[in-house]
Enzyme design. Structure first.
Site, short mmCIF file in Angstrom:
data_model
loop_
_atom_site.label_atom_id
_atom_site.label_comp_id
_atom_site.label_asym_id
_atom_site.label_seq_id
_atom_site.Cartn_x
_atom_site.Cartn_y
_atom_site.Cartn_z
N ILE A 155 0.87 -1.18 0.00
CA ILE A 155 0.00 0.00 0.00
C ILE A 155 0.91 1.22 0.00
O ILE A 155 1.59 1.50 1.00
CB ILE A 155 -0.91 0.00 1.24
CG1 ILE A 155 -1.73 -1.30 1.32
CG2 ILE A 155 -1.84 1.21 1.22
CD1 ILE A 155 -2.44 -1.51 2.66
N GLU A 156 0.95 1.91 -1.14
CA GLU A 156 1.86 3.05 -1.27
C GLU A 156 1.16 4.35 -0.89
O GLU A 156 -0.05 4.39 -0.65
CB GLU A 156 2.41 3.08 -2.70
CG GLU A 156 3.21 1.80 -2.99
CD GLU A 156 3.88 1.77 -4.34
OE1 GLU A 156 3.54 2.60 -5.22
OE2 GLU A 156 4.76 0.91 -4.53
N CYS B 248 4.84 -2.57 2.97
CA CYS B 248 5.04 -3.78 2.16
C CYS B 248 3.90 -4.78 2.40
O CYS B 248 3.26 -4.78 3.46
CB CYS B 248 6.34 -4.45 2.53
SG CYS B 248 7.83 -3.57 2.03
N GLU C 93 4.09 -7.97 3.01
CA GLU C 93 4.34 -8.90 4.10
C GLU C 93 3.94 -8.30 5.43
O GLU C 93 3.35 -8.96 6.30
CB GLU C 93 5.83 -9.29 4.15
CG GLU C 93 6.34 -9.96 2.89
CD GLU C 93 6.87 -8.98 1.83
OE1 GLU C 93 6.32 -7.86 1.72
OE2 GLU C 93 7.82 -9.35 1.13
N1 THU Z 1 7.58 -4.30 -1.57
C1 THU Z 1 6.84 -5.18 -0.84
O1 THU Z 1 5.62 -5.07 -0.73
N2 THU Z 1 7.51 -6.20 -0.23
C2 THU Z 1 8.86 -6.36 -0.27
O2 THU Z 1 9.40 -7.14 0.49
C3 THU Z 1 9.64 -5.61 -1.25
C4 THU Z 1 9.01 -4.34 -1.71
C5 THU Z 1 6.88 -3.18 -2.19
C6 THU Z 1 7.15 -1.85 -1.56
C7 THU Z 1 6.83 -0.91 -2.68
O3 THU Z 1 5.42 -0.63 -2.66
C8 THU Z 1 7.15 -1.68 -3.93
O4 THU Z 1 7.25 -3.04 -3.55
C9 THU Z 1 8.43 -1.25 -4.62
O5 THU Z 1 9.48 -1.24 -3.70
#
Ligand code: THU
Length: 138
Positions: free
Chosen positions: A43-44, A53, A55
């Protein structure tokens, strides 16, 4: 739940990722020790550092529901619109967050390209020399 179904749940969660900035979508499916499933997506946010992230979304959902013991997680990630996937490694912060709530010598991490094609690790392999609650006497 078997690995195939856990990976399927991770792909399903990935479909809910909110990624207007990176356009990189991640899904996670976390299995608790008592067999409950918690899904998470990344979720950005316009303020980039606020982003979460996949996880940790899954982990925090579970912990906030009172679940604190876990056995396995499946992770899938790739660019929006991807049809073929490479494995998506969990970031360091997510490895550390998971380590707080599991036995890193037993907790299994599935890094999947598809339901049939995945790599399987123990968290202790991905987070060697971890700083754990035991260091604080917990
Ligand atoms: N991202 C994850 O959701 N999990 C990870 O372990 C690596 C990175 C996401 C964060 C961000 O929204 C996008 O991937 C690019 O970095």
């Amino acid at each position: 739940m078997d690995n195939k179904n856990l990976i399927r749940a991770a792909f399903e969660a990935r479909g809910r990722a909110y990624t207007p900035y990176s356009h990189f979508q991640v899904g996670a499916a976390l299995l608790s020790a008592d067999g409950q499933l918690f899904q998470g997506c990344n979720i950005e946010n316009a303020s980039y550092g606020v982003s979460n992230c996949a996880e940790r979304t899954a982990l925090f959902k579970a912990v906030s529901e009172g679940v604190r013991e876990f056995s396995k997680i499946a992770i899938v990630g790739g660019p929006e619109g991807a049809e073929h996937f490479s494995i998506c490694e969990p970031c360091g912060i997510c490895r550390q967050a998971l380590a707080e709530f599991c036995d890193i010598d037993r907790f299994t991490v599935l890094l999947a390209k598809s339901e049939e094609d995945y790599e399987e690790y123990l968290l202790c392999e991905l987070l060697p020399h971890a700083f754990l609650p035991a260091h604080l006497g917990k």
